[in-house]
Design a protein around this motif. Structure first.
Motif, PDB file in Angstrom:
ATOM      1  N   ASP A 399       0.852  -1.195   0.000  1.00 26.74           N
ATOM      2  CA  ASP A 399       0.000   0.000   0.000  1.00 26.74           C
ATOM      3  C   ASP A 399       0.895   1.255   0.000  1.00 26.74           C
ATOM      4  O   ASP A 399       1.693   1.445   0.915  1.00 26.74           O
ATOM      5  CB  ASP A 399      -0.898  -0.044   1.247  1.00 26.74           C
ATOM      6  N   SER A 441      -2.278   2.353  -4.889  1.00 20.26           N
ATOM      7  CA  SER A 441      -3.122   3.328  -4.195  1.00 20.26           C
ATOM      8  C   SER A 441      -4.469   3.245  -4.889  1.00 20.26           C
ATOM      9  O   SER A 441      -5.199   2.275  -4.694  1.00 20.26           O
ATOM     10  CB  SER A 441      -2.505   4.718  -4.234  1.00 20.26           C
ATOM     11  N   THR A 475      -6.597   4.423  -1.197  1.00 20.95           N
ATOM     12  CA  THR A 475      -6.449   2.964  -1.179  1.00 20.95           C
ATOM     13  C   THR A 475      -7.581   2.278  -1.940  1.00 20.95           C
ATOM     14  O   THR A 475      -8.756   2.562  -1.690  1.00 20.95           O
ATOM     15  CB  THR A 475      -6.435   2.447   0.275  1.00 20.95           C
ATOM     16  N   THR A 502      -1.048  -3.211   4.198  1.00 25.12           N
ATOM     17  CA  THR A 502      -1.896  -2.029   4.068  1.00 25.12           C
ATOM     18  C   THR A 502      -2.338  -1.525   5.431  1.00 25.12           C
ATOM     19  O   THR A 502      -2.407  -2.299   6.392  1.00 25.12           O
ATOM     20  CB  THR A 502      -3.140  -2.339   3.212  1.00 25.12           C
TER      21      THR A 502
END
Length: 846
Positions: A399, A441, A475, A502
């Motif tokens: 992430d 992202s 995200t 993440t």
């Protein structure tokens, strides 16, 4: 003279019929008879001038018959004199001989005494069938012994007694006293656990011996309640029958009376009483996340205590208050050293049961290999360091959203720590492995395409690519995961694994379908949640659904260590995430409550382990790896289930209509509700009981060649050693008094089987298949005779001496007559005719 047995009632009688005494005496007398016959022939030839040829050969024939009669008279006379010279009759009066046969044998002994055939008679067996003592007493006077017995021997040194008889020159003549009517049957043993919890099912094994095939009934009573009433067919030898009962609902001692009913045999050895110690039910302890297993067990009526791993007691006595402990997908790192030590002691010393249920955080995946917890289990969680590792295709999904660039408690941002962890994971991979890196992202970006590492690989360039990942946007976990799945789909590596790092949340996405597609492609997914703001429930379900592991790094500084651990586990191929149907590797009580025709459901995955040599594999994967294994660790039963029972890998299994029966059998197994799976054979005879204990699965038998058996009862304690005769089978001998015995069978390090065995009746009533062979051996070793068991004819034997005298007188008469035989007949008829009323009767033709 001989002793025989009649066809009814075992009655003994005299048989004074034709017999040859044998030995040198008979040979000498026979030689004299031959010489006499030859002399008669010579003398007859010399007398042919004095009498006619008819009278000559008639007289010679009569004289030869007279010599033979005289030979038989002399031979039997010598034989009778020898038999009477100190001969004694010994009658077996032990319990093994029925009363009717004993009375018949006593009457026969009295008859022999009244005829003067023997010098004395006595009875033995009041305190047991001690054939050795009877033989020693019978040959004490130097004469022969007539032994009337069934051949059972429950004491004494028979070999020494036979050697003594042979040294005294006394022969032991044996008359087998066999029972009349149908062959007998006997209840040998009744086996079941000595302790059971109230209302729980348990197994009873009944062993019955029979001399031949026959039908009968087995009944088991508890007080006035008839629990079992089965018609059975006995084969020759030992037949084994198993029944399943349920313990009474009230705690306390409960008696079971087992009987074999057969109107054709005796009933003195057909009844056994045993005692069942019924204990109040104890609760079960469930550690870990609740799920279908816990819900099903509670629905069966068991008291279930739910705890997380942090609250597991570290006192073994406190754990011993539970019937069993269930660890459901618990990592070794979640348990302290004190908790594991307490669990070890509770299982091995107190007999508490243990079931370890798998999942992504258990066994090899849960770090059991380096934990003391590993030694309790029937499976080894060592990741096979000596075996060649499987090829891996590893994709690191990082992430890169702006939230990952924020520094919190550490100088470095979460993204910087993630980059550092990815570089460390890259260093763990070996030549031949494949690696890819995707940063995401809003859109995923392939930073490092799937690359096979080798000696010529530029790992520095790959490291530089990873280090250059910078923050960007928001995200989108779903899109990034689906993109990464497509990168690994169709690759040939044995392990295809995604590690997601993440701190964010997902606002949309069909994650269930994505996980199913990943499983279909053979791809596993592990997730690392960074911080408490991450969507923990989603990340956990992604990992468990796709056969991976879920980690939480609440402190960003933990990211490198967590990712390194995950990469190491993935590299060792610790989980299998492909659908398969487990197969039944060996019979087990775990499926005793499941119909035999029920097909086993499929599983979606499991944790790879290796079964221990002394454990039993119940279910195996299509690769032969254990899915369900069991053994005893000390006094406690332990079961390992290497798949999960939370419905992730096992959704079909937990929704199976037989899952409640499986859960009930699992609880019964670990709660000690069943007899440990060893088979007993008990052959009772001379010198005690010959024991044979076998393990149905030789691979599950202990490696040692000697087992220790301890028995305790009201009569005291008895210990013996059992030696291996071949793999999985042990034999030994022990003297057991009538009564019930609790037993503990161990290999010196742990108890293998605990239960109760009962032999309540006298050893005199135990079947002894070798009795008849023993009687034959007694006669053979002492120079005696094994007398025929034929009925007496009741026809008196001829007096051979009288016959010889009459024949000699006839010979003299034939030779001395001066008229021919025809003239003598006419003269005799002329004198007898008037007396018979034939005077004046005309002769035909005259």
């Amino acid at each position: 003279m001989g002793l025989v047995q009649s066809s009814a009632g075992g009655v003994l009688a005299m048989d004074p019929g034709l017999a040859i005494c044998g030995g040198w005496t008979s040979l000498a007398l026979a030689g004299v008879a031959v010489v006499a016959v030859a002399a008669i022939a010579v003398l007859s030839l010399r007398s042919r001038a004095l009498i006619g040829p008819v009278r000559l050969w008639t007289a010679a024939a009569v004289r030869i018959l007279a010599v033979l009669a005289l030979f038989l008279a002399l031979d039997l006379g010598v034989c009778n004199l020898r038999d009477r010279d100190g001969a004694v009759v010994a009658v077996d009066g032990s319990e093994s001989v029925q009363l009717a046969a004993q009375l018949a044998a006593r009457d026969s002994a009295r008859e022999l005494l009244s005829h003067g055939a023997v010098a004395g008679a006595f009875e033995f067996g009041a305190s047991g069938s001690d054939l050795a003592a009877a033989i020693a007493a019978g040959v004490g006077g130097g004469g022969d012994l007539y032994l009337a017995s069934d051949g059972a021997a429950t004491g004494g040194d028979l070999e020494s007694a036979l050697a003594h008889a042979a040294a005294e020159g006394s022969a032991v003549h044996v008359l087998p006293v066999e029972e009349s009517g149908e062959p007998d049957a006997a209840l040998l043993a009744v086996l079941h656990r000595s302790q059971i919890e109230a209302s729980q099912p348990f197994a009873v094994q009944v062993q019955v011996w029979a001399a031949g095939q026959r039908r009968g009934r087995i009944r088991i009573w508890s007080g006035q309640d008839l629990l079992v009433d089965d018609s059975v067919l006995l084969e020759e030898g030992v037949s084994v029958f198993n029944s399943r009962l349920r313990a009474p609902a009230v705690a306390g001692p409960a008696s079971l009376v087992t009987e074999y009913q057969d109107p054709r045999g005796s009933n003195a050895n057909d009844v056994m009483a045993t005692v069942l110690d019924v204990r109040a039910p104890r609760p079960l302890l469930h550690v870990g996340e609740s799920g279908p297993l816990a819900e099903t067990i509670a629905g069966l009526g068991h008291e279930l205590v739910l705890l997380d791993s942090a609250r597991l007691p570290d006192d073994p006595q406190e754990l011993a208050g539970f019937a069993a402990v269930l660890l459901n997908d618990v990592a070794a790192s979640d348990l302290s050293a004190g908790q594991i030590a307490a669990l070890d002691a509770a299982v091995s010393e107190y007999g508490t049961g243990l079931a370890v249920v798998g999942g992504p955080n258990s066994f090899t995946a849960g770090g059991y290999a380096d934990s003391p917890l590993n030694r309790l289990l029937p499976v080894d969680s060592d990741p096979w360091r000596d075996q060649q590792q499987a090829e891996i295709a590893l994709l690191l999904l990082i992430d890169r959203s702006t939230s990952m660039a924020i520094s919190q408690a550490t100088p470095d941002s979460k993204l910087a720590l993630a980059r550092e962890a990815a570089i460390a994971a890259l260093e763990l991979l070996e030549d031949g492995d494949q690696v890819a890196v995707v940063a995401f992202s809003g859109e995923p970006e392939l930073i490092v395409p799937l690359t096979r590492l080798g000696p010529d690989s530029d790992r520095a360039a790959l490291t530089a690519e990873i280090a250059a990942i910078g923050p960007d946007g928001t995200t989108d976990i779903f899109r990034a995961l689906n993109f990464s799945r497509r990168q690994l789909a169709g690759q040939s590596a044995q392990i295809r694994h995604i590690i997601l790092i993440t701190d964010g949340q997902a606002s949309y996405g069909q994650f269930g379908a994505l996980v199913q597609q990943a499983r279909n492609d053979g791809i596993s997914i592990s997730t690392i949640a960074v911080g408490d703001d991450a969507e923990l429930d989603l990340l956990s379900s992604l990992a468990t659904g796709a056969g991976g592991r879920f980690h939480v790094a609440r402190d960003p500084a933990q990211i490198p260590a967590v990712l390194t651990q995950e990469a190491e586990l993935a590299k060792n191929f610790v989980t299998v995430s492909s659908p398969m149907q487990p197969r039944l590797a060996s019979p087990s009580e775990l499926f005793a409550l499941t119909p035999a025709a029920a097909a086993l459901p499929w599983l979606g995955g499991y944790v790879r382990t290796e079964v221990r040599p002394q454990a039993k594999t119940v279910l195996a994967s299509n690769e032969g790896e254990p899915i369900l294994a069991s053994w005893h660790y000390g006094r406690g039963p332990v079961v390992a289930w290497t798949s999960d029972l939370s419905g992730v890998w096992s959704s079909e299994w937990t929704s199976w209509d037989q899952f409640p029966a499986f859960a009930a059998a699992l609880v019964n197994q670990i709660s000690g509700a069943y007899v440990p799976e060893v088979e007993w054979r008990i052959a009772n005879g001379a010198g005690g009981a010959e024991l044979e204990i076998s393990f149905p699965d030789p691979a599950a038998a202990p490696a040692t060649t000697v087992l220790e058996l301890e028995l305790s009862g009201e009569q005291g304690q008895v210990s013996t050693s059992l030696s291996a005769v071949f793999p999985g089978t042990y034999r030994g001998r022990v003297g057991l008094s009538p009564g019930t015995w609790s037993y503990v069978l161990g290999d010196g390090e742990r108890d293998l089987s605990v239960g109760r065995v009962a032999i309540p009746y006298s050893g005199e009533l135990r079947p002894d298949p070798g009795a008849q062979a023993r009687l034959a051996r007694i006669a053979a070793l002492t120079g005696g005779r094994l007398l025929d068991a034929a009925p007496a004819t009741g026809v008196p034997a001829p007096n051979w001496l009288t016959a010889a005298i009459i024949l000699l007188l006839g010979d003299t008469l034939i030779r001395r007559l001066r008229v021919s035989p025809r003239q003598a007949a006419r003269q005799l008829w002329g004198q007898m005719r008037p007396k018979l009323g034939f005077e004046g009767v005309l002769r035909r033709g005259g």
